[in-house]
Design an enzyme around this catalytic site. Structure first.
Site, PDB file in Angstrom:
ATOM      1  N   ASP A  55       0.863  -1.184  -0.062  1.00 32.39           N
ATOM      2  CA  ASP A  55      -0.045   0.059  -0.113  1.00 32.39           C
ATOM      3  C   ASP A  55       0.773   1.203  -0.140  1.00 32.39           C
ATOM      4  OD1 ASP A  55      -2.083  -1.939   0.532  1.00 32.39           O
ATOM      5  OD2 ASP A  55      -1.763  -1.783   2.509  1.00 32.39           O
ATOM      6  N   GLU A 265     -11.598  -0.144  -3.186  1.00 38.83           N
ATOM      7  CA  GLU A 265     -10.841   0.538  -2.393  1.00 38.83           C
ATOM      8  C   GLU A 265      -9.787   1.252  -2.744  1.00 38.83           C
ATOM      9  OE1 GLU A 265      -9.432  -2.747   0.240  1.00 38.83           O
ATOM     10  OE2 GLU A 265      -8.358  -3.468  -1.520  1.00 38.83           O
TER      11      GLU A 265
END
Length: 365
Positions: A55, A265
Site C-alpha cells: 500500500d 478501495e
C-alpha cells in the site's frame, strides 16, 4: 607398482572432485537461471526486502521521495474475506533520493501501541505536509473493532509521529489519501468495502450486523469512496463528507454489479493538465482504474483500467511527479508468494495524448 597405484588413486580423487565441482557449478547455474527467470516475469523489482511492505503512498518532499507503506507481518491470523490476516502493527517509512536510487528504511515511525484509541489492524496510510508539520493519516480499528481514521504529526517526514488522542471526528472505513490542490486546499479521499466496512455505514451510523461485502443491490449505484475537505490545521474535516461519484460513458453512476469498474478501495488523487484523476482498485477483480473530473469533488467520468492485476489478491497504488516524469508505486507478492506478505515497487506512468493513462502490465507475458 606401488607408486603407480598411488598416482592412479590420486587421479581418481581429482576426477571425482572435478565432477563434484562441475555438478555444484551446474546446480548453482540452474538456480541462478531460475532466479533470473523468476525475476524476469515482473515489470519491476521490490524496493526493499528486509521487511514486507504494501500500500505505498509516495510523496516528494524537498525533492526527495518518501514512501508511506503498510508494514506486513506474519501474525498467524487465518485468512478470510474480512482481511483479518492483514494484522499490521506499525509503520516504517522508506526514503530515496531518486527513483532508481538507494532505498532507506527509516525504522518505526508509529506503532499501534502509541495510538490511545487503537484496537488492531494498522492498514494503508498516507501523508501530507503543511506549514512545517508532517501529517501521517492512518486507518485502524478502534477498541469496538470499527475502522476509523487517525492522524499523527511530526517535524520530519520520517517521524517519529505522535498520534492525536482521538480519531478524526466523522471519519470511518479505510485507505485515506490526502491531496493538496494548487490553491493549498487539501482533501481526503477514503473508504473501502468488504473488510474496509464502508458498506456498513448508512446515515452516519455503523451497523455491526451489516453486509460483509457491498450493498447487495446489484442494479443500483455502487457504494463509492468518500471525500472531505480538510481543515486548515489538517487535523479535522471542514464541512460535509461527500460521495465520489464515478459515471459511465452514458453519464450514469457505476452499478454494484459492475465489478470490473466500480470502486472497491485504495483511492488516490493526482492532477494533470488541469484535470483531476481519481484512481482506485476494483478489489475482487484486481484492476487499477481511473476516472477524470473537473473539480476535486467530481463527478468523475470512468476512463478505464490502467494497471492489470498484480501477483497477489490486493492491488494498491500511489502516483507522483518527479522532474517532469510520472511514476506509480504499487505492490505485489514476488518475495513471499503470500497475499498478506507483500513488497512495494515502482515503475513509470504515462499520460497519453487523449488524457487517459497508458495501460501498465505488471507481469511480463
Amino acid at each position: 607398482m606401488r607408486n603407480l597405484k598411488k598416482l592412479t588413486g590420486l587421479a581418481m580423487i581429482m576426477a571425482l572432485a572435478a565432477t563434484s565441482a562441475c555438478q555444484q557449478n551446474s546446480q548453482a547455474t540452474k538456480a541462478e537461471t531460475a532466479d533470473t527467470s523468476k525475476k524476469s516475469k515482473y515489470l519491476s523489482q521490490p524496493l526493499v526486502s528486509n521487511i514486507y511492505t504494501a500500500d505505498p503512498s509516495a510523496h516528494v518532499f524537498d525533492g526527495k521521495i518518501y514512501i508511506y507503506p503498510s508494514h506486513d507481518i506474519e501474525a498467524g491470523t487465518p485468512e478470510n474475506d474480512n482481511g483479518d490476516h492483514f494484522d499490521m502493527r506499525d509503520y516504517h517509512i522508506l526514503s530515496m533520493d531518486s527513483v532508481n536510487g538507494k532505498v532507506t528504511d527509516n525504522g518505526v515511525a508509529l506503532s499501534i501501541k502509541d495510538i490511545p484509541w487503537a484496537g488492531r489492524q494498522l492498514w494503508a496510510p498516507d501523508a501530507a505536509f503543511k506549514d512545517g508539520t508532517y501529517y501521517l493519516y492512518f486507518p485502524v480499528k478502534d477498541k469496538q473493532d470499527v475502522f476509523r481514521i487517525g492522524v499523527a504529526t511530526a517535524k520530519t517526514p520520517v517521524g517519529p509521529f505522535k498520534a492525536e488522542p482521538k480519531p478524526i471526528e466523522g471519519s470511518f472505513s479505510i485507505d485515506p489519501a490526502v491531496f493538496t490542490d494548487d490553491d493549498g486546499t487539501s482533501y481526503m479521499y477514503y473508504g473501502g468495502i468488504w473488510g474496509g466496512q464502508l458498506q456498513r455505514w448508512n446515515n452516519g451510523k455503523y451497523d455491526a450486523n451489516g453486509s460483509k461485502t457491498d450493498s447487495q443491490k446489484e442494479n443500483e449505484p455502487a457504494i463509492t469512496a468518500k471525500v472531505a475537505k480538510m481543515s486548515k490545521n489538517m487535523l479535522a474535516f471542514d464541512g460535509a463528507v461527500k460521495d465520489v461519484v464515478i459515471l459511465d460513458e452514458h453519464g450514469k453512476p457505476l452499478l454494484t454489479k459492475d465489478h470490473d469498474r466500480r470502486f472497491f478501495e485504495g483511492a488516490w488523487m493526482h492532477k494533470f493538465n488541469g484535470k483531476y484523476y481519481f484512481t482506485y482498485s476494483t478489489g475482487d477483480t484486481h484492476f487499477l482504474a481511473s476516472a477524470i473530473g473537473d473539480t476535486p469533488y467530481g463527478p468523475f467520468k470512468y476512463q478505464g483500467t490502467f494497471m492489470n492485476p498484480v501477483e497477489g489478491w490486493t492491488t494498491h497504488h500511489s502516483i507522483i511527479e518527479l522532474k517532469g516524469k510520472w511514476y506509480i508505486f504499487y505492490h505485489d507478492t514476488q518475495l513471499s508468494g503470500k497475499t498478506h506478505l507483500r513488497n512495494v515497487k515502482v515503475t513509470e506512468l504515462t499520460h497519453k495524448a487523449d488524457g487517459t493513462i497508458a495501460l501498465i502490465e505488471p507481469m511480463k507475458k
